[in-house]
Scaffold this motif. Structure first.
Motif, PDB file in Angstrom:
ATOM      1  N   SER A 197       6.797 -43.810  13.743  1.00 18.93           N
ATOM      2  CA  SER A 197       6.857 -43.348  11.652  1.00 18.93           C
ATOM      3  C   SER A 197       6.073 -43.606  11.507  1.00 18.93           C
ATOM      4  CB  SER A 197       8.670 -44.462  11.610  1.00 18.93           C
ATOM      5  OG  SER A 197       9.224 -43.905  12.271  1.00 18.93           O
ATOM      6  N   LEU A 198       5.334 -44.917  11.218  1.00 18.14           N
ATOM      7  CA  LEU A 198       4.224 -45.120  10.499  1.00 18.14           C
ATOM      8  C   LEU A 198       2.641 -45.277  10.777  1.00 18.14           C
ATOM      9  CD1 LEU A 198       5.514 -48.895   9.234  1.00 18.14           C
ATOM     10  CD2 LEU A 198       5.310 -46.777   7.785  1.00 18.14           C
ATOM     11  N   SER A 199       2.500 -44.487  11.832  1.00 16.02           N
ATOM     12  CA  SER A 199       1.238 -44.169  12.478  1.00 16.02           C
ATOM     13  C   SER A 199       0.317 -43.249  11.483  1.00 16.02           C
ATOM     14  CB  SER A 199       1.895 -42.804  13.815  1.00 16.02           C
ATOM     15  OG  SER A 199       2.388 -43.746  14.581  1.00 16.02           O
ATOM     16  N   GLY A 200      -0.590 -44.601  11.880  1.00 14.92           N
ATOM     17  CA  GLY A 200      -1.614 -43.922  10.676  1.00 14.92           C
ATOM     18  C   GLY A 200      -1.660 -44.419   9.034  1.00 14.92           C
ATOM     19  N   THR A 201      -0.503 -44.930   9.249  1.00 13.13           N
ATOM     20  CA  THR A 201      -0.389 -45.597   7.529  1.00 13.13           C
ATOM     21  C   THR A 201      -1.221 -46.974   7.485  1.00 13.13           C
ATOM     22  OG1 THR A 201       1.351 -44.333   7.515  1.00 13.13           O
ATOM     23  CG2 THR A 201       1.496 -46.025   5.884  1.00 13.13           C
ATOM     24  N   ILE A 202      -0.773 -48.168   8.177  1.00  9.88           N
ATOM     25  CA  ILE A 202      -1.282 -49.231   8.360  1.00  9.88           C
ATOM     26  C   ILE A 202      -2.587 -49.230   8.682  1.00  9.88           C
ATOM     27  CG2 ILE A 202      -0.879 -51.204   9.268  1.00  9.88           C
ATOM     28  CD1 ILE A 202       1.600 -50.709   9.550  1.00  9.88           C
ATOM     29  N   LYS A 203      -3.298 -49.461   8.108  1.00 11.34           N
ATOM     30  CA  LYS A 203      -4.284 -49.812   8.788  1.00 11.34           C
ATOM     31  C   LYS A 203      -4.948 -51.653   9.297  1.00 11.34           C
ATOM     32  CE  LYS A 203      -9.960 -50.589   6.479  1.00 11.34           C
ATOM     33  NZ  LYS A 203     -10.772 -50.580   5.682  1.00 11.34           N
ATOM     34  N   GLU A 204      -4.277 -52.334   8.427  1.00 18.12           N
ATOM     35  CA  GLU A 204      -3.811 -53.824   9.067  1.00 18.12           C
ATOM     36  C   GLU A 204      -2.901 -54.437   8.672  1.00 18.12           C
ATOM     37  OE1 GLU A 204      -7.376 -57.818   9.560  1.00 18.12           O
ATOM     38  OE2 GLU A 204      -7.945 -56.052   7.167  1.00 18.12           O
ATOM     39  N   ASN A 205      -2.568 -55.845   9.775  1.00 14.58           N
ATOM     40  CA  ASN A 205      -2.028 -56.457   9.238  1.00 14.58           C
ATOM     41  C   ASN A 205      -2.211 -57.786   9.311  1.00 14.58           C
ATOM     42  OD1 ASN A 205       0.660 -54.699   9.024  1.00 14.58           O
ATOM     43  ND2 ASN A 205       0.266 -54.366  10.990  1.00 14.58           N
ATOM     44  N   LYS A 206      -2.084 -59.029   8.366  1.00  8.10           N
ATOM     45  CA  LYS A 206      -2.579 -60.719   8.263  1.00  8.10           C
ATOM     46  C   LYS A 206      -1.363 -60.953   7.784  1.00  8.10           C
ATOM     47  CE  LYS A 206      -6.627 -62.393   6.049  1.00  8.10           C
ATOM     48  NZ  LYS A 206      -8.039 -62.934   5.377  1.00  8.10           N
ATOM     49  N   VAL A 207      -1.892 -62.043   8.901  1.00  6.67           N
ATOM     50  CA  VAL A 207      -0.732 -63.423   8.667  1.00  6.67           C
ATOM     51  C   VAL A 207      -1.419 -64.149   7.938  1.00  6.67           C
ATOM     52  CG1 VAL A 207       0.217 -65.535   9.618  1.00  6.67           C
ATOM     53  CG2 VAL A 207       0.160 -63.103  10.609  1.00  6.67           C
ATOM     54  N   ILE A 208      -1.064 -63.894   6.805  1.00  5.16           N
ATOM     55  CA  ILE A 208      -1.217 -65.300   5.833  1.00  5.16           C
ATOM     56  C   ILE A 208      -0.855 -66.674   5.580  1.00  5.16           C
ATOM     57  CG2 ILE A 208      -1.655 -66.428   3.033  1.00  5.16           C
ATOM     58  CD1 ILE A 208      -3.109 -63.360   4.068  1.00  5.16           C
ATOM     59  N   HIS A 244      14.288 -46.383  10.106  1.00  5.87           N
ATOM     60  CA  HIS A 244      12.908 -45.992  10.856  1.00  5.87           C
ATOM     61  C   HIS A 244      12.020 -47.098  11.382  1.00  5.87           C
ATOM     62  CE1 HIS A 244      13.607 -42.124   7.953  1.00  5.87           C
ATOM     63  NE2 HIS A 244      14.182 -42.643   8.844  1.00  5.87           N
ATOM     64  N   ILE A 245      11.839 -48.276  10.845  1.00  6.06           N
ATOM     65  CA  ILE A 245      11.292 -49.582  11.062  1.00  6.06           C
ATOM     66  C   ILE A 245      12.128 -50.467  11.792  1.00  6.06           C
ATOM     67  CG2 ILE A 245       9.241 -50.859  10.580  1.00  6.06           C
ATOM     68  CD1 ILE A 245       9.512 -47.707   9.845  1.00  6.06           C
ATOM     69  N   PRO A 246      12.781 -50.508  13.343  1.00 11.32           N
ATOM     70  CA  PRO A 246      13.885 -51.651  13.686  1.00 11.32           C
ATOM     71  C   PRO A 246      12.579 -52.642  13.267  1.00 11.32           C
ATOM     72  CG  PRO A 246      12.927 -49.969  15.516  1.00 11.32           C
ATOM     73  CD  PRO A 246      11.938 -49.380  14.090  1.00 11.32           C
ATOM     74  N   ILE A 247      13.016 -54.075  13.556  1.00 11.21           N
ATOM     75  CA  ILE A 247      12.031 -55.223  13.600  1.00 11.21           C
ATOM     76  C   ILE A 247      12.630 -55.864  14.987  1.00 11.21           C
ATOM     77  CG2 ILE A 247      11.490 -57.313  12.899  1.00 11.21           C
ATOM     78  CD1 ILE A 247      10.207 -54.689  11.130  1.00 11.21           C
TER      79      ILE A 247
END
Length: 557
Positions: free
Chosen positions: A144-155, A179-182
């Protein structure tokens, strides 16, 4: 500079994707009809009991991140919590995230997560697990989010920073949908996507129900998650769910579902055909309705090849369809005609361009005049229009996965038959989902049909944006392969802008362009129709208009 957005405060102005309410246009509204987000319960809710629910089909995959079908969303909404909750007024509220910050350019989203949340397997929900889930969009194609997210960073343990590849005005709404099951981090670490999609026993989330049993092709059983105590404020109560269990059986045959409800063998059934509503109500049961936000069921015309490369032919095609008569015949007038590629309930308020209502009509004489201008002046011995000795032939490509939804196979055949009667030779070609996408990419079809549920004004425009062209993307939603500079320009505003008013205005303008060019023929506004026995209360639908969760549902014992 960054804007801090605390979900407990005012409605989110940045994304402004808003929720929806029923448009009030139901021709048969009455007792047992939902008007907004769900059914108003009578009496005090009771804990306990099993709800027997009949769905029409088994989902094609249990991973709604990959194929967000209505059937899987209706189940997963009870198994998984969303990152953010969308309220009935369209504002966003805490769910797994308690607050969030969005950068001025809508590319960086910082999510502050709730603490003390656990998955059904006892593992903790934290920023590392959310990263693990959202990294799937960065690492796996066709999600569903393919191509949308560049990077995820844990703060830190409870803060995740999500950087998008480009500005995306609809990102928060995406996080509010099933659409975004965790998934549990343990599941993602120990199983690949193919295994997750094939086996719902691996659907380990943080929601109010967990999967207890599954029989492929037959049923899935949900069991209350006793530790659940983090429901968003959009629900009617806190703590654990009321029901002990929900048994969902897959029953494709419509009459079997209706018969089971009316005989007391089922407590609720999905997708009650409109023509069966009197039978269901006559048996003393209730009908629950909700019109969908997003796009209507529409016909996408391919303007790249004859005959729809001529706008006059596209207009003539639209004027050749007696929509209201067909809806009355197939659905008993239960569904209302659509006039735009955006449905009336779509948020935020004003997204739907009501000026387009009744801007065209069934007019076979006008259609004949337009066709004559376009060179289709004659008819052959079988009554079909011809040009240079060739019949006016339309190839309609159908995705079989959705053909049974709302009995669209019946409506589609009725439309084709009616068009054949007035001189269009229409041939319908069924494909499975994968073959349908591949066939569209060949640019050999004249017509395809679709609908999309999404509580965002961009959905009804993105279906005609060139960036969504089915030739460019394996899951491209531009079935007509339309490339129009004005639509693309307006869609970029909707897609990237942080200004709610600008997004709404661009959507309205784009709807007008689509209607003027006759790139699509809107047919009807989809409506979720559920049948239930009188003892079922607290049924809820989400902002899109789908079944949301069994969390608030309870049954008189």
């Amino acid at each position: 500079m960054r804007h801090r957005i605390v979900a407990l405060g005012a409605a989110l102005a940045l994304a402004a994707l808003a929720g929806c309410a029923d448009n009030g246009a139901s021709p048969s509204a009455g007792a047992g009809t939902t008007g907004g987000g769900g059914q108003v319960a009578s009496g005090e809710p009771e804990y306990g009991g099993t709800l027997v629910y009949l769905a029409n089909t088994e989902p094609p995959t249990w991973d709604s991140f990959r194929v967000p079908s209505l059937n899987v969303n209706s189940i997963n909404s009870s198994v998984f919590d969303t990152v953010i909750a969308q309220a009935e007024d369209g504002s966003y509220k805490p769910q797994l995230a308690e607050s969030w910050e969005v950068s001025d350019d809508a590319t960086v989203y910082t999510l502050k997560l709730k603490q003390g949340i656990t998955f059904h397997d006892g593992t903790a929900f934290d920023a590392a697990v959310l990263k693990q889930n959202l990294d799937r969009a960065a690492n796996e194609p066709d999600l569903s989010l393919s191509g949308t997210i560049k990077e995820n960073k844990v703060i830190d343990d409870h803060t995740l920073e999500v950087t998008l590849a480009e500005p995306t005005g609809g990102f928060l709404h995406q996080l509010s949908t099933p659409h975004i099951p965790i998934y549990s981090g343990r599941v993602l670490s120990e199983h690949d996507s193919a295994e997750i999609g094939a086996n719902p026993l691996l659907s380990v989330g943080t929601g109010p129900f967990k999967v207890a049993d599954y029989e492929k092709g037959s049923k899935i059983v949900l069991e209350r998650f006793e530790d659940y105590n983090w429901a968003p404020e959009t629900w009617e109560h806190q703590g654990k769910a009321y029901l002990d269990r929900v048994e969902i059986s897959f029953v494709p045959d419509t009459q079997s579902r209706v018969g089971s409800l009316n005989s007391g063998q089922a407590d609720a059934i999905d997708q009650v055909p409109p023509l069966n509503i009197p039978e269901v109500e006559g048996a003393g049961n209730q009908i629950l309705r909700k019109d969908n936000a997003g796009t209507p069921w529409y016909l996408a015309l391919n303007p790249n090849i004859p005959p729809f490369d001529d706008r006059r032919v596209r207009e003539a095609f639209r004027s050749s369809i007696d929509v209201q008569t067909l809806l009355n015949s197939v659905y008993g007038g239960e569904y209302i005609p659509a006039w735009s590629t955006v449905t009336p309930p779509t948020p935020p308020e004003g997204s739907y361009n009501e000026a387009l209502e009744k801007s065209w009509s069934y007019d076979p004489d006008q259609a004949g005049d337009l066709l004559e201008e376009a060179g289709y002046a004659d008819k052959d011995a079988d009554g079909y229009y011809t040009k240079d000795g060739q019949r006016l032939h339309i190839d309609w490509y159908v995705n079989s996965l959705y053909a049974q939804t709302d009995q669209r196979d019946v409506l589609g055949e009725a439309i084709a038959a009616a068009l054949n009667q007035v001189g269009w030779e229409v041939e319908r070609h069924p494909f499975d989902t994968a073959a349908h996408s591949a066939a569209l990419a060949k640019n050999e079809h004249n017509l395809a049909d679709a609908s999309r549920g999404f509580a965002d004004p961009g959905t009804g425009i993105g279906i005609l944006a060139s960036r969504s062209d089915a030739r460019k993307l394996a899951d491209g939603i531009n079935y007509g392969l339309v490339s129009d500079a004005k639509i693309d320009e307006l869609y970029e505003v909707i897609r990237t802008s942080a200004d709610s008013a600008a997004r709404v205005e661009a959507s309205r303008q784009a709807q007008a362009v689509i209607a003027e060019e006759a790139y699509a023929v809107p047919i009807y506004v989809p409506r979720k129709i559920v049948g239930a026995i009188p003892e079922v209360h607290g049924w809820k639908f989400d902002a899109v208009g789908y079944t949301d969760s069994f969390y608030d549902t309870w049954k008189e014992q």
